[in-house]
Design an enzyme around this catalytic site. Sequence first.
Site, PDB file in Angstrom:
ATOM      1  N   TRP A   1       0.850  -1.207   0.000  1.00 42.04           N
ATOM      2  CA  TRP A   1       0.000   0.000   0.000  1.00 42.04           C
ATOM      3  C   TRP A   1       0.876   1.244   0.000  1.00 42.04           C
ATOM      4  O   TRP A   1       0.586   2.239  -0.682  1.00 42.04           O
ATOM      5  CB  TRP A   1      -0.928   0.018   1.221  1.00 42.04           C
ATOM      6  CG  TRP A   1      -2.191  -0.754   1.032  1.00 42.04           C
ATOM      7  CD1 TRP A   1      -2.500  -1.965   1.563  1.00 42.04           C
ATOM      8  CD2 TRP A   1      -3.335  -0.366   0.236  1.00 42.04           C
ATOM      9  NE1 TRP A   1      -3.761  -2.358   1.154  1.00 42.04           N
ATOM     10  CE2 TRP A   1      -4.289  -1.397   0.348  1.00 42.04           C
ATOM     11  CE3 TRP A   1      -3.632   0.749  -0.561  1.00 42.04           C
ATOM     12  CZ2 TRP A   1      -5.525  -1.338  -0.305  1.00 42.04           C
ATOM     13  CZ3 TRP A   1      -4.867   0.808  -1.209  1.00 42.04           C
ATOM     14  CH2 TRP A   1      -5.784  -0.226  -1.078  1.00 42.04           C
TER      15      TRP A   1
ATOM     16  N   TRP B   1      -6.076   9.715   3.298  1.00 44.82           N
ATOM     17  CA  TRP B   1      -7.190  10.648   3.546  1.00 44.82           C
ATOM     18  C   TRP B   1      -8.150  10.646   2.365  1.00 44.82           C
ATOM     19  O   TRP B   1      -9.378  10.656   2.539  1.00 44.82           O
ATOM     20  CB  TRP B   1      -6.673  12.062   3.847  1.00 44.82           C
ATOM     21  CG  TRP B   1      -6.373  12.233   5.310  1.00 44.82           C
ATOM     22  CD1 TRP B   1      -5.169  12.018   5.921  1.00 44.82           C
ATOM     23  CD2 TRP B   1      -7.295  12.607   6.348  1.00 44.82           C
ATOM     24  NE1 TRP B   1      -5.291  12.243   7.274  1.00 44.82           N
ATOM     25  CE2 TRP B   1      -6.573  12.614   7.572  1.00 44.82           C
ATOM     26  CE3 TRP B   1      -8.637  12.950   6.376  1.00 44.82           C
ATOM     27  CZ2 TRP B   1      -7.175  12.945   8.791  1.00 44.82           C
ATOM     28  CZ3 TRP B   1      -9.232  13.284   7.597  1.00 44.82           C
ATOM     29  CH2 TRP B   1      -8.496  13.272   8.788  1.00 44.82           C
TER      30      TRP B   1
END
Length: 451
Positions: free
Chosen positions: A257, A364
């Site tokens: 990731w 985010w």
Amino acid sequence: MTCALWLRGDLRLSDHAGFALMSQQTEPWVAFFNLDPSLAHALTPHKRTYLMSALGDLDERLSGGLSLLSVDPVTALPGIFARYGIDTVYTHGSVGPGMRRQLNRAAKAFRNQGITLEALDTAYAVPPGTLRVQGPSASDAPVAQGYRVYTPFYRAWRPLALGTEPIEAPLTIPPERITRDFTLGTPTEAGGERVAHADLERFLHERRTRYRSDRDFPDRAATSALSTHLHFGTLHPRTIIAALGPDDEKFLAELAWREFYADVLHHHPSATTTELDPRFRSMQWRQDDDEPELLAAWKQGRTGYPLVDAGMRELRATHLMHNRVRMVTASFLIKDLHFDWRIGARYFEEQLLDGDLASNRMNWQWVAGTGTDAAPYFRVFNPILQSKKFDPDGNYIRRWVPELAGLSADAIHAPFEHLDPTSIDYATPIVDHRIERQITLARYEVAKRSD
Ligand SMILES: Cc1cc2nc3c(=O)[nH]c(=O)nc-3n(C[C@H](O)[C@H](O)[C@H](O)COP(=O)(O)OP(=O)(O)OC[C@H]3O[C@@H](n4cnc5c(N)ncnc54)[C@H](O)[C@@H]3O)c2cc1C
């Protein structure tokens, strides 16, 4: 003297392409770190503490040979290089748009003085920008572009990452120290290569076997705690990957990731501030001045939702936060309080020790549902259900919200549903999650329709 190694986000000796090259040197050479005065504002006190410890550790390994500068790289470094006869400078590549711009400006200034700047490596197992996928173009002819979806990225990344080997090459001659613009203390447990390797060993011997089952539970200490070391480059992901085995697939996927988000940022530098999904660029978010008391309650851990408050207080106290709780607190700011995700991202960067532009901004955006993947914008984390599921006994909450320490596992996730609010000294919920969830879904639908 002919060459220098400019250390930036790569504060280690082992598995380092630059030091490996220097191990072949027969001439004196220089290794330096430059504390750029124009970037000093971004160096929060906790990051500074880690940095100084990491530099101290590296300096010890280099037999006191680390040079320390604090100058503008574009205007001052060329003159310093000229003074010491340095004509070639090696460094490592960056992904953040600001750092890339700064490096390009420095390279140009060096070139004007006949000095070569070469980037040798990156902080990633597979350098961002390496993997390409065929995508549509305006003219319908397929063009190679970066991945936008994690799973196919992981499939392409995995064999390359597993195929990399750590670079080991002991130095034959230590660097020549040219200057010290600031002083270093002795390295501490606050950070550095020694601490990074100790944390890796702890993960491999004590945590890895329960990583898959326990990683989502914030009170179980099952994750690696390597993110800060990866951020400062006191550990390279190649070293970590080489220590993993076939049972560590889940952990490898998490490391991926980090690499995926760096790759996305490489291809889309504007994604630090602009929604990757154009449908949501017209969203109206609350800004700092709208409802400042709600924003302050979130920052200070006084929302009345215990898991959110525990996470925000952990962040302020330790400058880290467990991943599951980062998702819940970020979702609460965006989808319960309707604040701009950029405000939350900035606050995390101020607070986090591992605060990293690519990982932070892209996460985010993922929580906001505006980023990569088909991250569903309509998924709104329920802070009470998340709490019951991932902190079932309430021990994480008890640790960070001591006002609730005496509550039972049944009551602790939503005290306002069980107790008379005047009987405990704890905030009543600042918003009603069920109502805010409906408002959020409606706002996203409007943005989608108006696109
Ligand atoms: C809103 C939000 C903001 C975040 N901001 C940051 C940040 O600024 N810096 C940062 O390093 N991570 C960030 N993360 C990702 C993740 O929370 C941390 O990497 C993780 O909590 C670090 O703990 P660990 O090293 O014990 O993780 P482990 O579970 O042990 O994972 C191993 C490594 O994999 C990488 N990783 C794991 N999960 C993610 C992820 N979701 N995205 C990217 N990399 C991941 C990290 O490098 C981590 O050190 C953020 C997540 C969210 C939801």
